[in-house]
Design a protein around this motif. Structure first.
Motif, short mmCIF file in Angstrom:
data_model
loop_
_atom_site.label_atom_id
_atom_site.label_comp_id
_atom_site.label_asym_id
_atom_site.label_seq_id
_atom_site.Cartn_x
_atom_site.Cartn_y
_atom_site.Cartn_z
N ALA A 13 15.50 -45.93 -33.36
CA ALA A 13 14.73 -44.85 -32.73
C ALA A 13 15.63 -43.76 -32.15
N SER A 14 16.96 -43.90 -32.30
CA SER A 14 17.85 -42.92 -31.66
C SER A 14 17.96 -41.62 -32.43
N SER A 15 17.41 -41.55 -33.64
CA SER A 15 17.44 -40.29 -34.40
C SER A 15 16.40 -40.34 -35.51
N GLY A 16 16.23 -39.21 -36.17
CA GLY A 16 15.48 -39.14 -37.42
C GLY A 16 14.05 -39.65 -37.35
N ILE A 17 13.70 -40.41 -38.36
CA ILE A 17 12.33 -40.89 -38.54
C ILE A 17 11.89 -41.75 -37.35
N GLY A 18 12.78 -42.62 -36.88
CA GLY A 18 12.44 -43.51 -35.77
C GLY A 18 12.14 -42.74 -34.50
N ALA A 36 18.39 -49.34 -30.82
CA ALA A 36 19.45 -48.76 -31.66
C ALA A 36 20.78 -49.04 -30.96
N ARG A 37 21.88 -48.57 -31.58
CA ARG A 37 23.18 -48.78 -30.95
C ARG A 37 23.50 -47.67 -29.95
N ARG A 38 23.06 -46.43 -30.21
CA ARG A 38 23.44 -45.30 -29.34
C ARG A 38 22.51 -45.25 -28.13
N ILE A 39 22.89 -46.01 -27.11
CA ILE A 39 22.02 -46.19 -25.95
C ILE A 39 21.81 -44.88 -25.19
N ALA A 62 21.20 -52.41 -29.21
CA ALA A 62 21.42 -53.58 -30.07
C ALA A 62 21.91 -53.13 -31.43
N ASP A 63 22.98 -53.79 -31.88
CA ASP A 63 23.43 -53.61 -33.26
C ASP A 63 22.73 -54.68 -34.08
N LEU A 64 21.82 -54.26 -34.94
CA LEU A 64 20.99 -55.23 -35.68
C LEU A 64 21.74 -55.90 -36.83
N ASN A 88 9.79 -51.42 -38.34
CA ASN A 88 11.10 -51.79 -38.88
C ASN A 88 11.65 -50.57 -39.60
N ASN A 89 12.36 -49.73 -38.83
CA ASN A 89 12.79 -48.44 -39.38
C ASN A 89 14.30 -48.34 -39.56
N ALA A 90 15.09 -49.03 -38.73
CA ALA A 90 16.55 -48.88 -38.81
C ALA A 90 17.01 -49.21 -40.22
N LEU A 153 22.94 -50.65 -54.31
CA LEU A 153 22.68 -51.58 -53.21
C LEU A 153 21.53 -51.08 -52.34
N TYR A 154 21.53 -49.79 -52.05
CA TYR A 154 20.46 -49.22 -51.21
C TYR A 154 19.10 -49.44 -51.90
N SER A 155 19.02 -49.13 -53.19
CA SER A 155 17.75 -49.31 -53.91
C SER A 155 17.33 -50.78 -53.91
N ALA A 186 13.40 -37.91 -49.91
CA ALA A 186 14.43 -37.29 -49.09
C ALA A 186 13.82 -36.62 -47.85
N THR A 187 14.39 -36.95 -46.70
CA THR A 187 13.86 -36.48 -45.42
C THR A 187 15.02 -35.96 -44.58
N VAL A 188 14.78 -34.87 -43.85
CA VAL A 188 15.87 -34.27 -43.05
C VAL A 188 16.17 -35.15 -41.85
N THR A 189 17.27 -35.91 -41.92
CA THR A 189 17.71 -36.76 -40.81
C THR A 189 19.23 -36.88 -40.89
N GLU A 190 19.78 -37.69 -39.98
CA GLU A 190 21.22 -37.92 -40.00
C GLU A 190 21.63 -38.94 -41.05
N PHE A 191 20.64 -39.48 -41.76
CA PHE A 191 20.92 -40.50 -42.77
C PHE A 191 22.06 -40.06 -43.69
N TYR A 192 22.03 -38.77 -44.05
CA TYR A 192 22.99 -38.29 -45.06
C TYR A 192 24.41 -38.21 -44.50
N ASP A 193 24.54 -38.16 -43.16
CA ASP A 193 25.89 -38.15 -42.57
C ASP A 193 26.60 -39.47 -42.85
#
Ligand code: NAP
Length: 265
Positions: A13-18, A36-39, A62-64, A88-90, A153-155, A186-193
């Protein structure tokens, strides 16, 4: 007085879709548990959302991919009776060929995209089944339907999320417990970073905002959809795909090799 609101637990939930799910679910009157990890980011979002929507928001670092972090969230899901929704978004995914990917990235993608949603669903479902109420929203991807050389792997992990969700839907049929699987394109988030592919490399015409994605996914949820493909305009395409899978499976149930595999004489 303690809150009587239902609680939604949102991973990533710290960015993007979450983060957009967090905003939209707070607006619907859910108290939130953000994971998320970035508290620092979670705490800022918690402050903003609790002030804007008058709900209680808890931030959990939490690092899942890590046993301790995952076990902590599992424990929470098992212990709070007010939890009514798990998102379940992370997820992560380096975009690279199988042999070019490090062992660490390979393990982390499997742990986050596949092991974590499985274990979190298993942790929350006994209480949902007991109460005959509750819902899980699993965020997969359209890449579950399409493996490119840089998304192997992602797919594969997102394909697992789809099959896991479809299986659970069958198991829970006739109960008051729901599972929705969402397949964003494709969605505008930090995923691509973290993926190693800049968002700017994609054709802007195929990219959706996270706000539009989540609003469409929640409209699908409200409509009772089991599988939601927010960017697919012709809903019949999914029905045809699903029917074709059923027909293919049915055709395997014959107990004899197809004539084309008959030994040559
Ligand atoms: N963006 C797209 O084009 C797209 C398309 C299809 C599907 N999706 C899926 O949508 C979901 C959300 O991604 P997004 O696009 O919103 O990307 P994002 O902005 O990068 O968000 C990913 C979230 O996952 C969290 N996360 C990453 N590693 C984690 C870990 N080890 N433990 C706990 N949390 C972790 C991140 O938080 P921290 O870094 O703070 O931990 C972040 O909150 C993912 O499952 C992704 O596969 C995205």
């Amino acid at each position: 007085m303690p809150s009587a609101n239902p609680i939604a637990v949102i991973t990533g939930a710290s960015s993007g879709i979450g983060a957009v799910y967090a905003d939209r679910l707070a607006a619907r009157g859910y108290d939130l548990v953000l994971v998320a990890r970035r508290i620092d980011r979670l705490r800022m979002l918690a402050e903003t959302l609790s002030a804007a929507h008058n709900v209680e928001v808890q931030a959990i670092e939490a690092d899942l991919t890590d046993e301790t972090g995952l076990a902590r969230v599992e424990q929470l899901l098992r212990s709070d009776e007010r939890i009514a929704l798990l998102v379940n978004n992370a997820g992560n995914g380096k975009l690279s060929g199988t042999l070019d990917m490090s062992d660490a990235d390979t393990a982390s993608t499997i742990a986050l995209n596949l092991v974590a949603p499985t274990r979190l669903a298993r942790a929350v479902l006994p209480a949902f089944v007991k109460r005959n109420a509750g819902a899980i929203i699993n965020i997969a991807s359209v890449m579950a339907l399409h493996a490119l050389p840089i998304t192997t792997l992602y797919s594969a992990t997102k394909s697992y999320v789809v099959m896991f969700s479809r299986g659970l839907q069958g198991e829970l049929q006739g109960t008051g417990v729901r599972v929705q699987v969402v397949l964003p394109a494709a969605t505008v988030t930090e995923f691509y970073d973290q993926a190693g592919l800049p968002l700017s490399a994609l054709d802007p015409a195929v990219v959706m905002t996270a706000e539009n994605l989540v609003d469409a996914a929640l409209a699908g949820f409200d409509a009772g959809e089991a599988v939601t493909l927010p960017s697919v305009h012709d809903a019949q395409l999914w029905t045809a795909y699903d029917d074709a899978q059923d027909a293919l499976f049915g055709a395997t149930q014959v107990g004899s090799p197809a004539p084309r595999y008959a030994p040559a004489v």
